[in-house]
Scaffold this active site. Sequence first.
Site, PDB file in Angstrom:
ATOM      1  CD  GLU A 199      -2.810   0.428   2.648  1.00 25.08           C
ATOM      2  OE1 GLU A 199      -3.675  -0.462   2.609  1.00 25.08           O
ATOM      3  OE2 GLU A 199      -2.537   1.066   3.666  1.00 25.08           O
ATOM      4  NE  ARG A 291     -11.410  -5.167  17.021  1.00 27.37           N
ATOM      5  CZ  ARG A 291     -10.810  -4.029  17.327  1.00 27.37           C
ATOM      6  NH1 ARG A 291     -11.322  -3.228  18.240  1.00 27.37           N
ATOM      7  NH2 ARG A 291      -9.704  -3.658  16.720  1.00 27.37           N
TER       8      ARG A 291
HETATM    9  P1  ADP Z   1      -8.564  -0.503  18.698  1.00 27.24           P
HETATM   10  O1  ADP Z   1      -8.659   0.338  17.504  1.00 27.24           O
HETATM   11  O2  ADP Z   1      -9.878  -0.856  19.306  1.00 27.24           O
HETATM   12  O3  ADP Z   1      -7.542  -0.087  19.666  1.00 27.24           O
HETATM   13  P2  ADP Z   1      -6.684  -2.540  18.156  1.00 27.24           P
HETATM   14  O4  ADP Z   1      -6.434  -2.958  16.758  1.00 27.24           O
HETATM   15  O5  ADP Z   1      -5.636  -1.762  18.855  1.00 27.24           O
HETATM   16  O6  ADP Z   1      -8.074  -1.848  18.123  1.00 27.24           O
HETATM   17  O7  ADP Z   1      -7.014  -3.833  18.987  1.00 27.24           O
HETATM   18  C1  ADP Z   1      -7.703  -3.858  20.212  1.00 27.24           C
HETATM   19  C2  ADP Z   1      -7.128  -4.934  21.069  1.00 27.24           C
HETATM   20  O8  ADP Z   1      -7.079  -6.168  20.392  1.00 27.24           O
HETATM   21  C3  ADP Z   1      -5.728  -4.645  21.511  1.00 27.24           C
HETATM   22  O9  ADP Z   1      -5.604  -5.106  22.833  1.00 27.24           O
HETATM   23  C4  ADP Z   1      -4.876  -5.444  20.550  1.00 27.24           C
HETATM   24  O10 ADP Z   1      -3.666  -5.793  21.169  1.00 27.24           O
HETATM   25  C5  ADP Z   1      -5.754  -6.636  20.289  1.00 27.24           C
HETATM   26  N1  ADP Z   1      -5.659  -7.169  18.931  1.00 27.24           N
HETATM   27  C6  ADP Z   1      -6.173  -6.635  17.812  1.00 27.24           C
HETATM   28  N2  ADP Z   1      -5.954  -7.397  16.752  1.00 27.24           N
HETATM   29  C7  ADP Z   1      -5.273  -8.467  17.183  1.00 27.24           C
HETATM   30  C8  ADP Z   1      -4.755  -9.637  16.558  1.00 27.24           C
HETATM   31  N3  ADP Z   1      -4.908  -9.875  15.258  1.00 27.24           N
HETATM   32  N4  ADP Z   1      -4.116 -10.522  17.319  1.00 27.24           N
HETATM   33  C9  ADP Z   1      -3.970 -10.308  18.647  1.00 27.24           C
HETATM   34  N5  ADP Z   1      -4.438  -9.231  19.288  1.00 27.24           N
HETATM   35  C10 ADP Z   1      -5.079  -8.322  18.583  1.00 27.24           C
HETATM   36  P1  ADP Z   2      -4.372  -2.428  12.351  1.00 26.57           P
HETATM   37  O1  ADP Z   2      -5.257  -3.469  11.762  1.00 26.57           O
HETATM   38  O2  ADP Z   2      -3.203  -2.987  13.039  1.00 26.57           O
HETATM   39  O3  ADP Z   2      -5.145  -1.420  13.148  1.00 26.57           O
HETATM   40  P2  ADP Z   2      -4.266  -0.432  10.228  1.00 26.57           P
HETATM   41  O4  ADP Z   2      -4.330  -0.827   8.808  1.00 26.57           O
HETATM   42  O5  ADP Z   2      -5.504   0.124  10.830  1.00 26.57           O
HETATM   43  O6  ADP Z   2      -3.770  -1.683  11.086  1.00 26.57           O
HETATM   44  O7  ADP Z   2      -3.080   0.605  10.433  1.00 26.57           O
HETATM   45  C1  ADP Z   2      -2.664   0.992  11.720  1.00 26.57           C
HETATM   46  C2  ADP Z   2      -1.926   2.308  11.654  1.00 26.57           C
HETATM   47  O8  ADP Z   2      -0.776   2.211  10.797  1.00 26.57           O
HETATM   48  C3  ADP Z   2      -2.716   3.473  11.090  1.00 26.57           C
HETATM   49  O9  ADP Z   2      -3.513   4.097  12.076  1.00 26.57           O
HETATM   50  C4  ADP Z   2      -1.626   4.383  10.558  1.00 26.57           C
HETATM   51  O10 ADP Z   2      -1.046   5.158  11.580  1.00 26.57           O
HETATM   52  C5  ADP Z   2      -0.593   3.398  10.047  1.00 26.57           C
HETATM   53  N1  ADP Z   2      -0.788   3.117   8.613  1.00 26.57           N
HETATM   54  C6  ADP Z   2      -1.395   2.032   8.099  1.00 26.57           C
HETATM   55  N2  ADP Z   2      -1.401   2.087   6.748  1.00 26.57           N
HETATM   56  C7  ADP Z   2      -0.796   3.244   6.403  1.00 26.57           C
HETATM   57  C8  ADP Z   2      -0.482   3.881   5.146  1.00 26.57           C
HETATM   58  N3  ADP Z   2      -0.782   3.319   3.990  1.00 26.57           N
HETATM   59  N4  ADP Z   2       0.163   5.076   5.199  1.00 26.57           N
HETATM   60  C9  ADP Z   2       0.494   5.655   6.365  1.00 26.57           C
HETATM   61  N5  ADP Z   2       0.229   5.096   7.565  1.00 26.57           N
HETATM   62  C10 ADP Z   2      -0.402   3.907   7.597  1.00 26.57           C
END
Ligand code: ADP
Ligand code: ADP
Length: 472
Positions: A199, A291
């Site tokens: 990306e 969620r």
């Molecule tokens: P939010 O945007 O609600 O903070 P996060 O992506 O940070 O969402 O995830 C929320 C919680 O779930 C965190 O405690 C994170 O560590 C856990 N978590 C999220 N995705 C995963 C995953 N694929 N495997 C293990 N833990 C996860």
């Molecule tokens: P997760 O599933 O772990 O939450 P995300 O796809 O939501 O993963 O990305 C988590 C964070 O990583 C975003 O909030 C942003 O700060 C950074 N990020 C992800 N993709 C990009 C991108 N294409 N360019 C810049 N920052 C990114």
Amino acid sequence: MFQKILIANRSEVAVRIARACAEMGIKSVAVYSDPDRHALHVKKADEAYHLGPDPVGGYLNVHRLVDLAVSAGCQALHPGYGFLSENPLLAEVCQRRGITFIGPDAESIRSMGNKIVARRTMQAAGIPVVPGADDPVPDADSAAATATRVGYPVMLKATAGGGGRGIRRCETEADLRGAWDRVVSEAGKAFGVADVYVEKCIDRPRHIEVQILADQEGNYVHLFERDCSIQRRHQKLVEIAPSPQLSEVQRTTVCELAIQAARAANYYNAGTVEFLLSQEGEFYFMEMNTRLQVEHTVTEQITGIDIVQEQIRVAAGEPLSFRQADVRRRGYAIQFRINAEDPANDFLPSHGRITRYYSAGGPGVRTDAAIYTGYEFPPYYDSLCAKLTVWALSWDQVLARGQRALNDFGVYGVRTTIPYYLQILQAPEFRNGRFDTGFVEDHPELTQYTLARSRVQLAAAVAAALAAYHRL
Ligand code: ADP
Ligand code: ADP
Ligand code: MG
């Protein structure tokens, strides 16, 4: 309506769900591992069942959890966040066993859980996505080809990633080739799927996400946006609603895009549509979380809507208790994730006995904690020990209230991120509402709060010296 709900989670989110149940006159059932025997969620629920000695395994055991829900006489199961909350198998097994899963259907979880499928779904619906690959890339050569097409820097991302993991920024082709094997192997280990895609890296974006709610009758509403740009290693630390960085026009745009996205995913229950906002003012769809989100509290504070109660109502087949036109927002809310970590020591996790704990109080203050005085904070789970959410009518007032409430909050025995948040509240960019996802990395000096900590350290040193003197 349900009479009893099993909460398939632990910690503050399990407490949060038990509170919603109590207000709705629904009995709640907690589950716990050995190290969680004395956890707060066990005390707050009406009943609790032991999952076994493994700290984590029980919370991830789909069949055991659903068996428990059936044998305890529950009609529904709430998965919380993390653990199995985005596992379509749990939703399916619940359905098979006659237990209502409090969330969207398995198909939405499956399709939105795969970032590539989610991107395709949104593109088909005319929603702008971050430029990049439309399929997982099979090898380093095709990754490099996509990267050349969209332009460096790029992100290598695990299609099944979450929690900020499985994301790697690559500045050059050499960088990408060097990182490839490791990213693929880490994705396989962490998420069970080794698929990775490319990306474009958006330069200094803001993370803007929209809370949506939908019922099974096809009513879709948004509850405005949250600004989650204050992140460390792609994990959110501080979340704000509404974003102090958006114009009214941008707000309307992103909220409408989110509703469009939820419709495209045939979504019901609560969900979050995440966008990146570029420096040029363009919104790009990033992912959808199917969620309840950790930071749902800020939305609840500005709208007065109880998102967990709405989740339960919608799951029970009832319509949403309000329409879009009924949703009003008022003031600003900020949530601080109080983690048991030492910011001055590279956020090293800190665990052990909570020797003393005072929650913050007073006007506009909400605490969602998983700790109490005397609690042994376990090392096996993530380090979130409490969430402090402050609300006030204006941005300036919410900043002042945040500072007051963080100073009010007392957690002793473990290190926490509280002193770091006090520093962030002093930073001019934060105060002026002009920050992006690079903020934390750009300000390493904020973790070196010697002055903020010295009062406590000095008191401890004086006490130790006095004790030593008396012993002599
Ligand atoms: P939010 O945007 O609600 O903070 P996060 O992506 O940070 O969402 O995830 C929320 C919680 O779930 C965190 O405690 C994170 O560590 C856990 N978590 C999220 N995705 C995963 C995953 N694929 N495997 C293990 N833990 C996860
Ligand atoms: P997760 O599933 O772990 O939450 P995300 O796809 O939501 O993963 O990305 C988590 C964070 O990583 C975003 O909030 C942003 O700060 C950074 N990020 C992800 N993709 C990009 C991108 N294409 N360019 C810049 N920052 C990114
Ligand atoms: Mg995300």
